[in-house]
Design an enzyme around this catalytic site. Structure first.
Site, PDB file in Angstrom:
ATOM      1  N   SER A  12      14.770 -13.115   8.061  1.00 49.20           N
ATOM      2  CA  SER A  12      13.896 -13.511   6.957  1.00 49.20           C
ATOM      3  C   SER A  12      12.441 -13.729   7.340  1.00 49.20           C
ATOM      4  CB  SER A  12      14.439 -14.783   6.292  1.00 49.20           C
ATOM      5  OG  SER A  12      15.551 -14.478   5.490  1.00 49.20           O
ATOM      6  N   LYS A  50      10.011 -11.935   5.240  1.00 54.82           N
ATOM      7  CA  LYS A  50       9.441 -12.472   4.000  1.00 54.82           C
ATOM      8  C   LYS A  50       7.962 -12.850   4.155  1.00 54.82           C
ATOM      9  CE  LYS A  50      13.744 -14.292   1.967  1.00 54.82           C
ATOM     10  NZ  LYS A  50      14.799 -14.191   2.982  1.00 54.82           N
ATOM     11  N   SER A  99      13.964 -19.855   1.604  1.00 57.75           N
ATOM     12  CA  SER A  99      14.210 -18.475   2.039  1.00 57.75           C
ATOM     13  C   SER A  99      15.000 -17.702   0.987  1.00 57.75           C
ATOM     14  CB  SER A  99      14.953 -18.452   3.379  1.00 57.75           C
ATOM     15  OG  SER A  99      14.797 -17.203   4.024  1.00 57.75           O
TER      16      SER A  99
END
Length: 303
Positions: free
Chosen positions: A75, A78, A134
């Site tokens: 993640s 992101k 997240s």
């Protein structure tokens, strides 16, 4: 491995030190007696097989381990998703969360922000939903809106990576989930530090990722949400200012981090500190920063 960290930081601090980095790990004769702290060439006890630490103001990497090795980043991807949205300059744009965004997150067991199909939130609100808990659902909603469509959005992510000088970075999914496979989205520790510095230069991004929690009130077209930050350093490490956790089976637990103490700012990343334990990544980050912060610069107030 480049291990010239504390001596270079000492030079930044104004300590008169001349040191040509070599592969040797032995103390440099005559230097330790001149410094106001014990000289060690690398942090101890770091479990991550790949990591980097840089002086955040200059981007100078002061310690690293496999800095140029391509690895999955989970993640942390992101962060690039946020950069693409932020650079659009349209943060008050209303975005409708689609059923497809929810289903895509669920298909891979991704972490979510608890969004519901049909909710309408602004891009700014969805950035909190993506960066704090997240939320893969939020990442897909943003990509659908700002691509438009995921394929076009991922192309923007990769174009931005090239523009930032990240040739060993590639994205195939805006959330960092293993789509289409575990290793299709990847980067290196050195290039993630570069990405982190670029993102943290944006004041909106900095405001978002330093928030331990964000309360999103219910509105005409959205539910009430409470989004807690997965970055435990914000709670446990004085001076932390961001930025993003990550975890998949292939990537293990990862953390891109920044902290400031006195006149010194450090930014770094650890990859695959543990198969599943985010606390291990936070502990690695803390060990690296404890080593990197100079007492003569970090004696002032945290942050």
């Amino acid at each position: 491995m480049r291990t010239f960290a504390r001596v270079l930081l000492a030079a930044i601090a104004g300590v008169a030190v001349v040191f040509a980095p070599t592969a040797a790990a032995a103390p440099v004769s005559g230097i330790s007696a001149q410094l106001p702290f014990p000289l060690t060439l690398q942090p101890d006890g770091v479990r991550a097989p790949a990591a980097a630490l840089a002086e955040a103001n200059t981007g100078l990497i002061v310690w690293s381990r496999q800095p140029d090795t391509r690895l999955p980043i989970a993640s942390i991807a992101k962060v690039m998703t946020a950069v693409v949205v932020l650079e659009s300059g349209d943060l008050e744009r209303p975005v409708t969360v689609s059923r497809g965004a929810i289903d895509s997150s669920a298909a891979y067991g991704g972490s979510t922000a608890g969004l519901a199909p049909g909710e309408v939130l602004t891009a700014r609100q969805l950035l909190y939903a993506m960066m704090l808990p997240s939320g893969c659902d939020a990442a897909y909603a943003l990509a659908d809106a700002f691509g438009p469509g995921r394929e076009a959005f991922v192309a923007k992510m990769n174009a931005t990576a090239q523009r930032l000088g990240m040739p060993n970075t590639h994205f195939t999914d805006p959330s960092g989930l293993p789509v289409p496979d575990d290793y299709s989205t990847y980067s290196t520790p050195a290039e993630l530090v570069r990405l982190g510095r670029h993102a943290m230069a944006n004041p909106v991004f900095r405001e978002i990722v330093r928030a331990p929690v964000h309360h999103q009130p219910a509105g005409p077209a959205n539910h009430h949400h409470v989004w807690e930050n997965t970055n435990g350093l914000l709670r446990d490490y004085a001076g932390t200012t961001g930025i993003k956790t990550g975890s998949t089976d292939a990537a293990g637990t990862c953390l891109l981090f920044e902290a400031a103490r006195g006149g010194q700012r450090l930014i770094g990343v650890v990859l695959n500190s543990s198969p599943h334990d985010l606390d291990a990544a936070a502990a690695d980050a803390a060990r690296i920063m404890d080593w990197g912060f100079l007492p003569i610069l970090g004696a002032g107030p945290a942050g």
